[in-house]
Design a protein around this motif. Structure first.
Motif, short mmCIF file in Angstrom:
data_model
loop_
_atom_site.label_atom_id
_atom_site.label_comp_id
_atom_site.label_asym_id
_atom_site.label_seq_id
_atom_site.Cartn_x
_atom_site.Cartn_y
_atom_site.Cartn_z
N SER A 187 95.10 2.84 40.96
CA SER A 187 96.23 3.29 41.54
C SER A 187 97.13 3.86 40.41
O SER A 187 96.88 4.00 39.39
CB SER A 187 97.01 2.07 42.33
OG SER A 187 97.34 0.93 41.26
N THR A 188 98.36 4.36 41.12
CA THR A 188 99.16 4.52 40.14
C THR A 188 100.68 4.06 40.23
O THR A 188 100.95 3.65 41.46
CB THR A 188 99.63 6.37 40.28
OG1 THR A 188 98.51 7.27 39.99
CG2 THR A 188 100.80 6.71 39.47
N GLY A 189 101.19 3.43 39.22
CA GLY A 189 102.47 2.64 39.50
C GLY A 189 103.49 3.54 39.02
O GLY A 189 103.65 4.43 38.18
N ILE A 190 104.48 3.41 39.76
CA ILE A 190 105.99 4.37 39.94
C ILE A 190 106.97 3.29 39.97
O ILE A 190 107.18 2.42 40.85
CB ILE A 190 106.02 5.20 40.75
CG1 ILE A 190 104.55 6.20 40.95
CG2 ILE A 190 107.11 6.09 40.57
CD1 ILE A 190 104.59 7.25 42.16
N VAL A 208 100.35 3.44 44.23
CA VAL A 208 99.85 4.52 45.26
C VAL A 208 98.37 4.57 44.92
O VAL A 208 98.06 4.83 43.68
CB VAL A 208 100.33 5.78 45.28
CG1 VAL A 208 99.69 6.56 46.15
CG2 VAL A 208 102.01 5.73 45.37
N GLY A 209 97.38 3.97 45.64
CA GLY A 209 95.94 4.04 45.58
C GLY A 209 95.40 5.43 45.33
O GLY A 209 96.13 6.39 45.94
N ARG A 210 94.34 5.40 45.17
CA ARG A 210 93.50 6.83 44.96
C ARG A 210 93.31 7.42 46.45
O ARG A 210 93.18 8.48 46.41
CB ARG A 210 92.07 6.58 44.46
CG ARG A 210 92.03 6.19 42.89
CD ARG A 210 90.90 5.71 42.25
NE ARG A 210 90.83 5.28 40.91
CZ ARG A 210 90.66 6.03 39.91
NH1 ARG A 210 90.32 7.39 40.07
NH2 ARG A 210 90.42 5.61 38.60
N ASP A 211 93.46 6.57 47.59
CA ASP A 211 93.36 7.12 48.57
C ASP A 211 94.60 7.69 49.39
O ASP A 211 95.01 8.07 50.39
CB ASP A 211 92.76 6.06 49.61
CG ASP A 211 93.47 4.92 50.02
OD1 ASP A 211 94.74 4.78 49.04
OD2 ASP A 211 93.10 3.99 50.53
N GLY A 212 95.65 7.46 48.52
CA GLY A 212 97.25 7.79 48.95
C GLY A 212 97.98 7.02 49.62
O GLY A 212 99.03 6.85 49.94
#
Length: 297
Positions: A187-190, A208-212
């Motif tokens: 994922s991406t952490g924001i 936000v996971g790789r699948d959005g």
């Protein structure tokens, strides 16, 4: 867009070896334009489409920075032309054809940047209580390919794409904000912190996971980072964090690379701090035209 409003699209990326980086921001109604600020202060219904720019920041062995403002743009549903630069969706890629001149030394920035989103989120977050400002993490994980002729650079790495838009000036609603994005394993952490004009704080933490797929996370503790050379305070949200390097340092804005431990993982994060009181100060406004020239047509 409302008079005095804005929209921008933001891309950043770091090379796989961590030595090179780039940020691109396409502004319609440039929020950091001194000319737009002067037009608003005159009390007229300032048209955002007369204050547009593509900001290009290159970090690393051949650093360059440009932000020339234009009074006209061409646009349709999947294309935006600002000056000599063109941004367009092509198949599943966002392509920047960049043709700019750096400041303060007028060196060319020319070439192509391709952004390949892993997935698109469709997620929108309101940043203020009045609902005037919105943030969209369009593709928090992307693969970015940089191929520049001037300066001669070719690299690729993990990147990020988002957008902000609003119905009025940032400085009317906010005093400051801090933001960071960190690529994690799956994922991406924001993390996002804003302080409004009434002194109220709002913070959010998303993965936000790789699948959005977007998921809210428990808010990590606030971690202070060293002040910039301009004595600009900055902080982030993480279990722990340390400054790796500052890649952009101005009186009111800083962008940094931060080594962070976020949501249980270590990562190299892109981080920004913005102080809108400093941006609005007369001494800052007087300096900005030297960094943000305005094209004659």
């Amino acid at each position: 867009m409302a008079p005095g409003g804005y929209v921008w699209w933001y891309v950043d990326a770091l090379s796989d070896d961590g030595r090179q980086g780039i940020t691109l921001i396409a502004f319609l109604g440039s929020v950091f334009s001194p000319y737009y600020a002067w037009a608003r202060r005159r009390g007229s219904a300032a048209d955002p489409l007369r204050f547009c720019a593509l900001n290009v920041s290159i970090y690393g062995t051949r650093s360059r920075w440009s932000m020339t403002e234009h009074s006209q743009v061409l646009r349709d549903s999947d294309m935006l032309a600002i000056g000599r630069s063109l941004i367009q969706w092509q198949d599943d890629q966002l392509i920047f054809e960049v043709d700019e001149f750096a400041t303060p030394l007028p060196r060319r920035i020319r070439g192509q940047i391709r952004v390949h989103p892993a997935a698109l989120t469709g997620h929108t977050v309101g940043l203020d209580a009045a609902g005037l400002h919105r943030w969209r993490p369009i593709a928090p994980r992307a693969w970015v390919e940089v191929s520049l002729e001037q300066p001669a650079l070719r690299w690729s790495g993990v990147g990020y794409l988002d957008s902000n838009d609003g119905d009025g000036p940032l400085e009317d609603s906010f005093a400051r904000w801090d933001w960071a994005r960190a690529p994690l394993t799956d994922s991406t952490g924001i993390v996002y912190d804003v302080t409004d004009r009434h002194g109220a704080d709002r913070a959010l933490a998303l993965s936000v996971g790789r699948d959005g797929a977007v998921a809210e996370q428990a808010l990590p503790p606030r971690v202070a980072l060293p002040h910039t050379r301009w004595r600009l305070p900055r902080f982030t949200r993480a279990e722990s964090a340390s400054l790796t390097r500052t890649v952009q340092d101005s009186p009111f804005y800083a962008r940094s690379v931060v080594q962070t431990h976020l949501f249980g993982e270590s990562s190299q994060a892109m981080h920004e701090s913005l102080d809108l009181d400093r941006f609005s100060a007369p001494w800052t406004q007087a300096m900005l035209p030297f960094r943000i020239p305005r094209a004659l047509s």
